[in-house]
Write a protein that holds these residues in place. Sequence first.
Motif, PDB file in Angstrom:
ATOM      1  N   LEU A  79      13.943 -30.111 -25.716  1.00 12.66           N
ATOM      2  CA  LEU A  79      15.091 -29.288 -26.127  1.00 12.66           C
ATOM      3  C   LEU A  79      14.669 -27.993 -26.849  1.00 12.66           C
ATOM      4  O   LEU A  79      15.099 -26.907 -26.444  1.00 12.66           O
ATOM      5  CB  LEU A  79      16.050 -30.137 -26.971  1.00 12.66           C
ATOM      6  N   PRO A  80      13.785 -28.075 -27.865  1.00 11.98           N
ATOM      7  CA  PRO A  80      13.373 -26.805 -28.498  1.00 11.98           C
ATOM      8  C   PRO A  80      12.670 -25.865 -27.510  1.00 11.98           C
ATOM      9  O   PRO A  80      12.831 -24.644 -27.578  1.00 11.98           O
ATOM     10  CB  PRO A  80      12.416 -27.252 -29.604  1.00 11.98           C
ATOM     11  N   ALA A  81      11.919 -26.453 -26.543  1.00 12.02           N
ATOM     12  CA  ALA A  81      11.203 -25.600 -25.572  1.00 12.02           C
ATOM     13  C   ALA A  81      12.206 -24.884 -24.657  1.00 12.02           C
ATOM     14  O   ALA A  81      12.067 -23.679 -24.397  1.00 12.02           O
ATOM     15  CB  ALA A  81      10.246 -26.455 -24.740  1.00 12.02           C
ATOM     16  N   ILE A  82      13.228 -25.604 -24.196  1.00 15.99           N
ATOM     17  CA  ILE A  82      14.249 -24.966 -23.333  1.00 15.99           C
ATOM     18  C   ILE A  82      15.004 -23.911 -24.141  1.00 15.99           C
ATOM     19  O   ILE A  82      15.289 -22.811 -23.661  1.00 15.99           O
ATOM     20  CB  ILE A  82      15.242 -26.008 -22.768  1.00 15.99           C
ATOM     21  N   ALA A  83      15.321 -24.258 -25.406  1.00 19.55           N
ATOM     22  CA  ALA A  83      16.084 -23.326 -26.250  1.00 19.55           C
ATOM     23  C   ALA A  83      15.338 -22.009 -26.435  1.00 19.55           C
ATOM     24  O   ALA A  83      15.954 -20.938 -26.513  1.00 19.55           O
ATOM     25  CB  ALA A  83      16.383 -23.977 -27.601  1.00 19.55           C
ATOM     26  N   THR A  84      14.007 -22.068 -26.477  1.00 22.62           N
ATOM     27  CA  THR A  84      13.219 -20.842 -26.624  1.00 22.62           C
ATOM     28  C   THR A  84      13.504 -19.899 -25.453  1.00 22.62           C
ATOM     29  O   THR A  84      13.526 -18.680 -25.612  1.00 22.62           O
ATOM     30  CB  THR A  84      11.709 -21.193 -26.648  1.00 22.62           C
ATOM     31  N   LYS A  85      13.760 -20.469 -24.271  1.00 24.02           N
ATOM     32  CA  LYS A  85      13.999 -19.647 -23.077  1.00 24.02           C
ATOM     33  C   LYS A  85      15.436 -19.125 -23.020  1.00 24.02           C
ATOM     34  O   LYS A  85      15.682 -18.015 -22.569  1.00 24.02           O
ATOM     35  CB  LYS A  85      13.754 -20.468 -21.797  1.00 24.02           C
ATOM     36  N   VAL A  86      16.411 -19.959 -23.469  1.00 23.83           N
ATOM     37  CA  VAL A  86      17.809 -19.586 -23.214  1.00 23.83           C
ATOM     38  C   VAL A  86      18.579 -19.108 -24.442  1.00 23.83           C
ATOM     39  O   VAL A  86      19.657 -18.535 -24.298  1.00 23.83           O
ATOM     40  CB  VAL A  86      18.603 -20.755 -22.543  1.00 23.83           C
ATOM     41  N   SER A  87      18.048 -19.310 -25.644  1.00 23.74           N
ATOM     42  CA  SER A  87      18.815 -18.918 -26.827  1.00 23.74           C
ATOM     43  C   SER A  87      18.150 -17.768 -27.570  1.00 23.74           C
ATOM     44  O   SER A  87      16.924 -17.622 -27.548  1.00 23.74           O
ATOM     45  CB  SER A  87      18.947 -20.111 -27.778  1.00 23.74           C
ATOM     46  N   SER A  88      18.988 -16.972 -28.271  1.00 25.90           N
ATOM     47  CA  SER A  88      18.457 -15.872 -29.068  1.00 25.90           C
ATOM     48  C   SER A  88      17.906 -16.397 -30.394  1.00 25.90           C
ATOM     49  O   SER A  88      17.232 -15.679 -31.125  1.00 25.90           O
ATOM     50  CB  SER A  88      19.574 -14.873 -29.351  1.00 25.90           C
ATOM     51  N   ASN A  89      18.229 -17.653 -30.726  1.00 27.77           N
ATOM     52  CA  ASN A  89      17.824 -18.205 -32.013  1.00 27.77           C
ATOM     53  C   ASN A  89      17.275 -19.626 -31.821  1.00 27.77           C
ATOM     54  O   ASN A  89      17.935 -20.609 -32.140  1.00 27.77           O
ATOM     55  CB  ASN A  89      19.040 -18.208 -32.959  1.00 27.77           C
ATOM     56  N   PRO A  90      16.039 -19.735 -31.277  1.00 28.85           N
ATOM     57  CA  PRO A  90      15.481 -21.063 -31.003  1.00 28.85           C
ATOM     58  C   PRO A  90      15.412 -21.947 -32.242  1.00 28.85           C
ATOM     59  O   PRO A  90      15.546 -23.164 -32.145  1.00 28.85           O
ATOM     60  CB  PRO A  90      14.077 -20.770 -30.479  1.00 28.85           C
ATOM     61  N   ALA A  91      15.253 -21.342 -33.429  1.00 28.09           N
ATOM     62  CA  ALA A  91      15.158 -22.148 -34.662  1.00 28.09           C
ATOM     63  C   ALA A  91      16.429 -22.981 -34.853  1.00 28.09           C
ATOM     64  O   ALA A  91      16.392 -24.092 -35.383  1.00 28.09           O
ATOM     65  CB  ALA A  91      14.938 -21.244 -35.856  1.00 28.09           C
ATOM     66  N   ALA A  92      17.562 -22.438 -34.387  1.00 29.57           N
ATOM     67  CA  ALA A  92      18.827 -23.159 -34.527  1.00 29.57           C
ATOM     68  C   ALA A  92      18.774 -24.476 -33.751  1.00 29.57           C
ATOM     69  O   ALA A  92      19.407 -25.454 -34.135  1.00 29.57           O
ATOM     70  CB  ALA A  92      19.984 -22.307 -34.018  1.00 29.57           C
ATOM     71  N   TYR A  93      17.986 -24.492 -32.689  1.00 30.91           N
ATOM     72  CA  TYR A  93      17.949 -25.691 -31.854  1.00 30.91           C
ATOM     73  C   TYR A  93      16.883 -26.674 -32.342  1.00 30.91           C
ATOM     74  O   TYR A  93      16.947 -27.861 -32.016  1.00 30.91           O
ATOM     75  CB  TYR A  93      17.824 -25.294 -30.373  1.00 30.91           C
ATOM     76  N   VAL A  94      15.951 -26.194 -33.142  1.00 33.31           N
ATOM     77  CA  VAL A  94      15.068 -27.115 -33.847  1.00 33.31           C
ATOM     78  C   VAL A  94      15.915 -27.825 -34.910  1.00 33.31           C
ATOM     79  O   VAL A  94      15.864 -29.051 -35.074  1.00 33.31           O
ATOM     80  CB  VAL A  94      13.876 -26.370 -34.494  1.00 33.31           C
ATOM     81  N   TYR A  95      16.758 -27.037 -35.595  1.00 29.41           N
ATOM     82  CA  TYR A  95      17.685 -27.633 -36.567  1.00 29.41           C
ATOM     83  C   TYR A  95      18.572 -28.670 -35.872  1.00 29.41           C
ATOM     84  O   TYR A  95      18.800 -29.767 -36.392  1.00 29.41           O
ATOM     85  CB  TYR A  95      18.555 -26.538 -37.227  1.00 29.41           C
ATOM     86  N   LEU A  96      19.068 -28.327 -34.674  1.00 30.70           N
ATOM     87  CA  LEU A  96      19.949 -29.248 -33.935  1.00 30.70           C
ATOM     88  C   LEU A  96      19.254 -30.598 -33.754  1.00 30.70           C
ATOM     89  O   LEU A  96      19.811 -31.653 -34.080  1.00 30.70           O
ATOM     90  CB  LEU A  96      20.313 -28.643 -32.571  1.00 30.70           C
ATOM     91  N   ALA A  97      18.009 -30.554 -33.247  1.00 26.24           N
ATOM     92  CA  ALA A  97      17.269 -31.795 -32.996  1.00 26.24           C
ATOM     93  C   ALA A  97      17.060 -32.567 -34.303  1.00 26.24           C
ATOM     94  O   ALA A  97      17.286 -33.784 -34.358  1.00 26.24           O
ATOM     95  CB  ALA A  97      15.933 -31.460 -32.343  1.00 26.24           C
ATOM     96  N   GLU A  98      16.681 -31.854 -35.356  1.00 26.51           N
ATOM     97  CA  GLU A  98      16.392 -32.559 -36.616  1.00 26.51           C
ATOM     98  C   GLU A  98      17.664 -33.126 -37.240  1.00 26.51           C
ATOM     99  O   GLU A  98      17.656 -34.234 -37.785  1.00 26.51           O
ATOM    100  CB  GLU A  98      15.686 -31.610 -37.591  1.00 26.51           C
ATOM    101  N   SER A  99      18.763 -32.387 -37.127  1.00 29.15           N
ATOM    102  CA  SER A  99      20.008 -32.874 -37.730  1.00 29.15           C
ATOM    103  C   SER A  99      20.535 -34.098 -36.978  1.00 29.15           C
ATOM    104  O   SER A  99      21.104 -35.000 -37.581  1.00 29.15           O
ATOM    105  CB  SER A  99      21.069 -31.767 -37.781  1.00 29.15           C
TER     106      SER A  99
END
Length: 239
Positions: free
Chosen positions: A155-175
């Motif tokens: 998920l964080p790897a895909i988010a790096t490609k498709v989102s302007s804020n990949p850190a938000a998706y690291v937060y998503l996974a951790e939360s």
Amino acid sequence: MFDDVAPKYDVVNDVLSLGQTHRWRRIVVDAVDAKAGERVLDLAAGTGTSSEPYADAGVHVVACDFSLGMLRVGKRRRPDIDFIAGDATDLPFADNSFDASTISFGLRNVDRPTRALEEMLRVTKPGGRLVIAEFSQPIVPLWRTLYTEYLMRALPAIATKVSSNPAAYVYLAESIRAWPNQDELAGWITQSGWESVAYRNLNGGIVAVHRATKPEGTITTTAAASQTRGRRRSSRAAN
Ligand SMILES: C[S@@+](CC[C@H](N)C(=O)[O-])C[C@H]1O[C@@H](n2cnc3c(N)ncnc32)[C@H](O)[C@@H]1O
């Protein structure tokens, strides 16, 4: 963070959930079971994607969120929906003013989730419904392991490609990993004053939809609620 991801929020959701969000949203709408003319609170509504099916069915839906960025994207897309800026832990609505309250993929993000559950209880009419959709814990161990791999690595790897804020998706996974399981959340809901709490697992428990009812005869005036809060604060201070 949500202001920042707002413009691409819905597209990224579709990609990262592998298209599952549409099915999950349909199940939530069925559980809320709102009739035309009813008033429904969609809390932490973000861009209003979770609110749209109610508006389309002639239900008066109020989409409330504290991210102005998310609300702006929603209002541009659906000017007919009432978007209201408000904090889930201190809702800007009168007691007993909604037939149902719902929150999709929002409760996990609220700073004090049990406070939000109490606030939803306060603004919902006695006998009214609560429906919560939230990421949860897959119940079969092998499925849980595979899903955790997806969550923490893919998920964080895909988010790096498709989102302007990949850190938000690291937060998503951790939360998601830090969030209580189905039974623990059911316990929070009961402790917040709701009754007849039940849940249903979707995709083997990746998502859980919890339902509850506000007891008839509940007195949840704002004054009573703040007295309860005051008592809790002093009992915490005493401990
Ligand atoms: C993952 S989004 C969910 C949006 C929408 N319900 C959906 O299903 O797409 C979570 C939302 O929770 C909102 N949120 C977090 N804490 C909040 C709070 N205390 N009060 C109101 N909204 C909050 C964020 O601004 C964000 O828009």
